[in-house]
Design an enzyme around this catalytic site. Sequence first.
Site, PDB file in Angstrom:
ATOM      1  CB  CYS A 243      37.516  18.060  -4.669  1.00  0.00           C
ATOM      2  SG  CYS A 243      36.404  17.101  -5.714  1.00  0.00           S
TER       3      CYS A 243
ATOM      4  CG  HIS B 124      33.772  21.030  -3.104  1.00  0.00           C
ATOM      5  ND1 HIS B 124      34.982  21.586  -3.438  1.00  0.00           N
ATOM      6  CD2 HIS B 124      33.576  19.984  -3.953  1.00  0.00           C
ATOM      7  CE1 HIS B 124      35.507  20.901  -4.457  1.00  0.00           C
ATOM      8  NE2 HIS B 124      34.681  19.925  -4.775  1.00  0.00           N
TER       9      HIS B 124
END
Length: 493
Positions: free
Chosen positions: A338, A439
Amino acid sequence: MTHAIMIQGAGTNVGKSMLVAGLCRVARRRGLSVAPFKPQNMSNNAAVTEEGDGTTGEIGRAQALQALACGLPPSVHMNPVLLKPETEIGSQVVVHGRRLTTVRAGEYGRLKPTLMPAVLESFGRLKADADLVIVEGAGSPAEVNLRAGDIANMGFARAAGVPVVLAGDIDRGGVIAQLVGTKAVIDPEDAAMIRAFLVNKFRGDVRLFDGGVAAIEQATGWPSLGTVPWFADAHRLPAEDAMDLASDPRALGHTGVRIAVPVLSRIANFDDLDPLKQTPGVALDMVGPGRALPGDADLVILPGTKSTRGDLAFLRAQGWDIDLLAHHRRGGRILGLCGGYQMLGHTVADPDGIEGPAGTDHGLGLLDVDTVMAPQKRLARAAGRHPASGTAVEGYEIHIGRTEGPACARPLFEIDEATGARAEGAIAPDGRVAGAYLHGVFSADAFRTAYLATLGVPPSAQSHTELVEQTLDALADHLEAALDIDVFLALAR
């Protein structure tokens, strides 16, 4: 009638989240339908929810764990107000799973009272579907300077008519003063909401604290629910607070595979790392400020962050950019998740000033991509595969920004969508640097095993999901043995 009870803390980080998770599992095992609730949370460790109407949202990671303990899918109504710190003095405000605004600390004090209707609405929804709602406070009711307009502790308890159990942390010392002092400083009508107390995190023979329990009972008039011994397996459950992050002791002098993770100032979604920490043959080294990235690391993971440009500057201030480039020159591998993925590119641009002052920063230049921040946050559950190993992955996206460039032609993952597979992430031509927005991928046992095998980690039969479930059951056993659960349930109303 649905019953409810609230766990508040005599200080921050006394173990409220863990207590609620364990008590939720206890109640579920006793045949009750139970739901967790936290009116207001402050955390950059968030989870993505999928609501019954098809929408998505985000809540604190602790409430997602508590939902798992209850056997429920996580919902935005379990944590209606989430504060995500972006700077030392400002936070993003998420209400019912969606960003409302970004405010400075002083401004939130004026906004806070307007959020009580949203909090009570969510609480009402949970009560309608459960036998019991276990509520978690935030911080401490003893922070009387924050009492005006409070929605997190006594303000909520009194508005909703929910009785309170006050928890103290003996591990940090001064637990008698914590509990007795709380009654001394809070409003008498707030103190009347407290029906019992408990002492958490005791190391050794709990009978040695019998005199302390008696002293607290005498000074406060509150009965004790019990003294909870230190729960040694707490590290197997996702941590919510970055202050709980610590290196695996095995990282020092470890001769196997060492994974280094720089602890960024706004580190987010760090539960990505939990499955790695629990894997035999892996030592996870959480590198705090003031330490160099270890020269013998096999892999460096740049984790998520709530402020990519801010933490890029923080990374450089620690000298970690130099360490990272040296690691790469030595043939080391790097994975960005991310915000860490965004840092690996050539530039990170924020033309609208979404995360701070508008501008563009140079990235680390290890992936041939560029990122532009965009106002719309992407919240989505995702499933797909890792093309290099053919293993399945699943997880979630929670980010702002679009990352594009030639390296995206070599995606790290392929995500299944209604229109077909979507490329996600990027890999450098040498294969040693990669990044993606997804994630939670290391929770997939087959992918984790395949990925770590490329580092030389032997296969393990351990299932991360099963490990978390077993730990929740062990936590429930632990609390059943330490606390008077019958009294606890009887206090709920």
